[in-house]
Write an enzyme that holds these catalytic residues in place. Sequence first.
Site, PDB file in Angstrom:
ATOM      1  N   ASP A 245       2.358  -1.867   1.367  1.00  0.00           N
ATOM      2  CA  ASP A 245       3.345  -2.351   0.401  1.00  0.00           C
ATOM      3  C   ASP A 245       2.973  -1.862  -1.004  1.00  0.00           C
ATOM      4  O   ASP A 245       2.721  -2.668  -1.888  1.00  0.00           O
ATOM      5  CB  ASP A 245       3.440  -3.895   0.437  1.00  0.00           C
ATOM      6  CG  ASP A 245       2.146  -4.590   0.028  1.00  0.00           C
ATOM      7  OD1 ASP A 245       1.049  -3.983   0.182  1.00  0.00           O
ATOM      8  OD2 ASP A 245       2.207  -5.733  -0.476  1.00  0.00           O
TER       9      ASP A 245
ATOM     10  N   ASP B 136      -2.803  -0.060  -2.406  1.00  0.00           N
ATOM     11  CA  ASP B 136      -2.271   0.573  -1.190  1.00  0.00           C
ATOM     12  C   ASP B 136      -2.179   2.078  -1.392  1.00  0.00           C
ATOM     13  O   ASP B 136      -2.473   2.871  -0.484  1.00  0.00           O
ATOM     14  CB  ASP B 136      -0.857   0.069  -0.871  1.00  0.00           C
ATOM     15  CG  ASP B 136      -0.757  -1.435  -0.713  1.00  0.00           C
ATOM     16  OD1 ASP B 136      -0.722  -2.120  -1.751  1.00  0.00           O
ATOM     17  OD2 ASP B 136      -0.726  -1.902   0.437  1.00  0.00           O
TER      18      ASP B 136
ATOM     19  N   ASN C 261       4.118  -6.624  -2.324  1.00  0.00           N
ATOM     20  CA  ASN C 261       3.870  -6.656  -3.770  1.00  0.00           C
ATOM     21  C   ASN C 261       5.176  -6.575  -4.562  1.00  0.00           C
ATOM     22  O   ASN C 261       5.336  -7.202  -5.604  1.00  0.00           O
ATOM     23  CB  ASN C 261       2.975  -5.483  -4.175  1.00  0.00           C
ATOM     24  CG  ASN C 261       1.550  -5.672  -3.698  1.00  0.00           C
ATOM     25  OD1 ASN C 261       1.011  -6.767  -3.766  1.00  0.00           O
ATOM     26  ND2 ASN C 261       0.943  -4.602  -3.216  1.00  0.00           N
TER      27      ASN C 261
ATOM     28  N   THR D 107      -2.168  -3.004   5.173  1.00  0.00           N
ATOM     29  CA  THR D 107      -2.702  -3.312   3.839  1.00  0.00           C
ATOM     30  C   THR D 107      -1.710  -4.146   3.021  1.00  0.00           C
ATOM     31  O   THR D 107      -1.812  -4.213   1.804  1.00  0.00           O
ATOM     32  CB  THR D 107      -3.052  -2.021   3.066  1.00  0.00           C
ATOM     33  OG1 THR D 107      -1.850  -1.266   2.858  1.00  0.00           O
ATOM     34  CG2 THR D 107      -4.070  -1.177   3.806  1.00  0.00           C
TER      35      THR D 107
ATOM     36  N   PHE E 274      -3.141 -13.110  -1.102  1.00  0.00           N
ATOM     37  CA  PHE E 274      -1.715 -12.768  -1.166  1.00  0.00           C
ATOM     38  C   PHE E 274      -1.124 -12.322   0.176  1.00  0.00           C
ATOM     39  O   PHE E 274      -0.064 -12.819   0.588  1.00  0.00           O
ATOM     40  CB  PHE E 274      -1.482 -11.672  -2.227  1.00  0.00           C
ATOM     41  CG  PHE E 274      -0.055 -11.196  -2.264  1.00  0.00           C
ATOM     42  CD1 PHE E 274       0.927 -11.912  -2.938  1.00  0.00           C
ATOM     43  CD2 PHE E 274       0.326 -10.041  -1.586  1.00  0.00           C
ATOM     44  CE1 PHE E 274       2.246 -11.484  -2.946  1.00  0.00           C
ATOM     45  CE2 PHE E 274       1.652  -9.604  -1.591  1.00  0.00           C
ATOM     46  CZ  PHE E 274       2.612 -10.335  -2.275  1.00  0.00           C
ATOM     47  N   ASN E 275      -1.767 -11.345   0.862  1.00  0.00           N
ATOM     48  CA  ASN E 275      -1.134 -10.782   2.072  1.00  0.00           C
ATOM     49  C   ASN E 275      -0.941 -11.840   3.158  1.00  0.00           C
ATOM     50  O   ASN E 275       0.040 -11.799   3.907  1.00  0.00           O
ATOM     51  CB  ASN E 275      -1.979  -9.633   2.647  1.00  0.00           C
ATOM     52  CG  ASN E 275      -1.914  -8.392   1.784  1.00  0.00           C
ATOM     53  OD1 ASN E 275      -0.982  -8.215   1.015  1.00  0.00           O
ATOM     54  ND2 ASN E 275      -2.928  -7.547   1.910  1.00  0.00           N
TER      55      ASN E 275
ATOM     56  N   HIS F 104      -8.774  -3.535  -3.421  1.00  0.00           N
ATOM     57  CA  HIS F 104      -8.710  -4.189  -2.113  1.00  0.00           C
ATOM     58  C   HIS F 104      -8.462  -3.223  -0.942  1.00  0.00           C
ATOM     59  O   HIS F 104      -9.274  -3.086  -0.032  1.00  0.00           O
ATOM     60  CB  HIS F 104      -7.579  -5.226  -2.099  1.00  0.00           C
ATOM     61  CG  HIS F 104      -7.605  -6.201  -3.221  1.00  0.00           C
ATOM     62  ND1 HIS F 104      -8.457  -7.283  -3.241  1.00  0.00           N
ATOM     63  CD2 HIS F 104      -6.892  -6.280  -4.370  1.00  0.00           C
ATOM     64  CE1 HIS F 104      -8.252  -7.981  -4.343  1.00  0.00           C
ATOM     65  NE2 HIS F 104      -7.310  -7.396  -5.048  1.00  0.00           N
ATOM     66  N   ASP F 105      -7.268  -2.635  -0.938  1.00  0.00           N
ATOM     67  CA  ASP F 105      -6.772  -2.015   0.293  1.00  0.00           C
ATOM     68  C   ASP F 105      -7.568  -0.813   0.796  1.00  0.00           C
ATOM     69  O   ASP F 105      -7.683  -0.629   2.025  1.00  0.00           O
ATOM     70  CB  ASP F 105      -5.293  -1.621   0.117  1.00  0.00           C
ATOM     71  CG  ASP F 105      -4.392  -2.838  -0.013  1.00  0.00           C
ATOM     72  OD1 ASP F 105      -4.793  -3.915   0.471  1.00  0.00           O
ATOM     73  OD2 ASP F 105      -3.301  -2.717  -0.589  1.00  0.00           O
TER      74      ASP F 105
HETATM   75  C1  BDR Z   1      -3.717  -7.717  -1.613  1.00  0.00           C
HETATM   76  O1  BDR Z   1      -2.485  -8.153  -2.179  1.00  0.00           O
HETATM   77  C2  BDR Z   1      -1.878  -7.117  -2.916  1.00  0.00           C
HETATM   78  O2  BDR Z   1      -1.667  -7.544  -4.212  1.00  0.00           O
HETATM   79  C3  BDR Z   1      -2.775  -5.919  -2.828  1.00  0.00           C
HETATM   80  O3  BDR Z   1      -2.035  -4.732  -2.606  1.00  0.00           O
HETATM   81  C4  BDR Z   1      -3.687  -6.212  -1.649  1.00  0.00           C
HETATM   82  O4  BDR Z   1      -3.136  -5.730  -0.447  1.00  0.00           O
HETATM   83  C5  BDR Z   1      -4.875  -8.358  -2.326  1.00  0.00           C
HETATM   84  O5  BDR Z   1      -4.802  -9.736  -2.264  1.00  0.00           O
HETATM   85 CA    CA Z   2      -1.340  -4.190  -0.366  1.00  0.00          CA
END
Ligand code: BDR
Ligand code: CA
Length: 312
Positions: free
Chosen positions: A10, A15, A40, A124, A166-167, A240-241
């Site tokens: 996303d 990502d 996102n 991701t 978040f994910n 993160h990703d």
């Molecule tokens: C995740 O949430 C999104 O904001 C980022 O792309 C990552 O996948 C981190 O919490």
């Molecule tokens: Ca992501």
Amino acid sequence: MPRKVIIDCDPGQDDAVALFLAMASPGELDILGVTTVAGNVPLALTQRNARMMCDIAGRRDMRVFAGCERPLRRDPITAEYIHGATGIDGVDVFEPETPLQEQHAVDFIVDTLRNEVSVTLIPTGPMTNFAAAIEREPSILESVEQIVSMGGAMREGGNRSPSAEFNILADPHAAEIVYDCGRPVTAMGLDVTHRVLSTRERVARIRELGNDVAMATAGMLSFFHRYDTKKYGSEGAPLHDPCTVAWLLEPGLFETRRCNVSVETESELTIGHTAVDFWHVTDRPHNVDWAYTVDADGFYDLLVERVARFGD
Ligand code: BDR
Ligand code: CA
């Protein structure tokens, strides 16, 4: 033989960097397709952003698909307050030449897994597309060799709610389906991604490489830097990703522990929480390899080495 992968994302600056890292690694990864999901930012932007990254990487041959516009059972949430209105603030937006495939991402995932064996899935973003594919055709799981996801949190707490990353918060029901699917799942949660900080020095190393991917990466990470360093009071924003792809390329950068990870899908207060049974205090089945340490310098060495390849 390179490992066959489907990247489900996303974009999202991080990502985008995960896509670059994967596209830089044809010796190890054969990208069968990039599937996109609402996360996102809405789907219309995530699919466009993924195609932009293929253009920037000189990979207009990549197959990019648009998938689910909303989570399985909840209303969508987005994260423009972190990623900017475009989802990839930090690079100039343009209309990419990499085409959008006509097929829906979930159809592509189902078809691919029916016809291929030993495919690795790399989610991701919210895991809606993979979960929808599994719900529709559970037999496709036989073709899944490995799943390596970014999502969840144990020691770090949540980044979108006090309890949830978040994910997973965006689609907890999808995460539950993927974690419990019976295939090997490795999860990169905030416990590791919050150690992989894009400090000014690390971003400068990438920018110095000077190629198009390096400049885009440095631009996006600099944008991230502003918001996240304020939020966390750290020297740089978490990246993160790309941890998912880095684990496939160099698993020794991480330590993981096999345990049960269950997702809270009911509670209003803690929905999206990943209950990680790190100390094996329950007899729930061990469904996930949970990442809990990372060699951040090694990670950035890998990223710099791979981004440098785009200059060749
Ligand atoms: C995740 O949430 C999104 O904001 C980022 O792309 C990552 O996948 C981190 O919490
Ligand atoms: Ca992501």
